[in-house]
Design a protein around this motif. Structure first.
Motif, PDB file in Angstrom:
ATOM      1  N   THR A   1      48.009  41.757  31.125  1.00 56.91           N
ATOM      2  CA  THR A   1      47.997  42.089  32.509  1.00 56.91           C
ATOM      3  C   THR A   1      48.878  40.761  32.775  1.00 56.91           C
ATOM      4  O   THR A   1      49.417  39.801  32.359  1.00 56.91           O
ATOM      5  CB  THR A   1      46.901  41.472  33.372  1.00 56.91           C
TER       6      THR A   1
ATOM      7  N   THR B   1      46.509  46.618  32.633  1.00 58.37           N
ATOM      8  CA  THR B   1      45.715  46.557  33.924  1.00 58.37           C
ATOM      9  C   THR B   1      46.185  45.518  34.950  1.00 58.37           C
ATOM     10  O   THR B   1      46.740  44.272  34.519  1.00 58.37           O
ATOM     11  CB  THR B   1      44.429  46.170  33.177  1.00 58.37           C
ATOM     12  N   ASN B   2      46.359  46.115  36.152  1.00 57.35           N
ATOM     13  CA  ASN B   2      46.633  44.847  37.226  1.00 57.35           C
ATOM     14  C   ASN B   2      45.554  43.815  37.403  1.00 57.35           C
ATOM     15  O   ASN B   2      44.501  44.156  36.908  1.00 57.35           O
ATOM     16  CB  ASN B   2      46.794  45.749  38.419  1.00 57.35           C
ATOM     17  N   ALA B   3      46.071  42.666  37.508  1.00 53.00           N
ATOM     18  CA  ALA B   3      44.945  41.616  37.707  1.00 53.00           C
ATOM     19  C   ALA B   3      43.903  41.741  38.849  1.00 53.00           C
ATOM     20  O   ALA B   3      42.921  41.299  38.934  1.00 53.00           O
ATOM     21  CB  ALA B   3      45.491  40.222  37.585  1.00 53.00           C
TER      22      ALA B   3
END
Length: 269
Positions: free
Chosen positions: A9, A106-108
């Motif tokens: 991320t 993955t986006n945070a």
């Protein structure tokens, strides 16, 4: 399955400070069902020195972009960029795949409440969460930028990432920068032989759409641009998840939990 997998991320100083999105992201792993063990596979990429210092105080695996960051387009303060495939992400993905590691990006602002890797299609090279909408009984359209994907490390996927880099040069308009749009382009997918699957939206939810606590694996706050509103509603998500887990643990019956999400309160669908 996790031995050769890295969860990536990217955060900046707005997303990585006390009471920030990064805190909630890490907390979701700690309270999720079967997710805490995955923290050892999480590598957090800091876009600036402040984010890097804060990351180091919260997580053992942090990396500062440093000189690489200076060579690439700067992300505006307070954002994560609109697209998964920014120049930074493409460069990082290429380097990780070259080392032979599978990648989960993955986006945070994606909360990991259950292990999403349990939902991977075994023979897929690319598994991605996109917004799907029906066109007719047999076909569907794709929109959105996903927020989460899994990419296996081999020659086909390496060439796919190179194609994505070329796509940014040939088509500078933002519409073509979404991984969901690129993966829906048959000429790229067929040429490279990349096998694509899409995560079920029942398991991979979005903050501003209803989802079932008994089915959900991840929740993304992609409908919320204001960072304070995003943090407020993601806190509600984690609080509701804790309550759900406590009720499930004490519920001796097999009936689904009656709890539901309180969010969104401040984010707009």
């Amino acid at each position: 399955m996790m031995d050769r997998t890295v969860i990536l991320t990217v955060v900046n100083e707005t997303w990585a400070k006390p009471e920030s999105v990064l805190d909630l992201f890490l907390e979701s792993f700690r309270i999720g069902e079967g997710t805490e063990r995955l923290l050892n596979h999480v590598l957090i990429i800091a876009e600036d020195s402040r984010a890097f210092r804060y990351c180091n105080s919260k997580h053992p695996h942090c990396f500062e972009l440093g000189n690489l960051r200076k060579k690439l387009t700067k992300t505006p303060p307070g954002t994560q960029g609109n697209f998964l495939f920014s120049p930074i992400r493409l460069t990082l993905l290429t380097q990780v795949i070259e080392l032979g590691y599978n990648v989960v990006f993955t986006n945070a602002d994606v909360m990991w409440l259950r292990n999403p890797l349990s939902k991977l299609v075994p023979d897929s090279d690319l598994s991605i969460g996109c917004e799907l909408y029906p066109i007719d009984a047999k076909t569907f359209g794709i929109k959105g930028d996903g927020g989460l994907f899994h990419l296996k490390a081999h020659a086909r996927t390496y060439e796919f990432i190179q194609t994505c880099s070329l796509n940014r040069v040939l088509y500078p308009d933002p519409q073509h920068h979404s991984l969901c749009k690129i993966s829906d382009n048959d000429k790229y997918i067929d040429l490279l032989g990349v096998k694509v699957s899409y995560f079920n939206e029942e398991n991979f939810g979005r903050l501003c759409l209803p989802s079932d606590l008994n089915q959900i694996h991840t929740v993304q706050a992609n409908c919320c641009e204001n960072i304070d509103n995003k943090i407020h509603d993601l806190k509600l998500v984690l609080d509701d998840w804790r309550n759900f887990m406590q009720l499930s643990a004490s519920n001796v019956s097999s009936k689904p939990s009656p709890l539901s999400w309180r969010a969104p309160e401040k984010c707009i669908a």
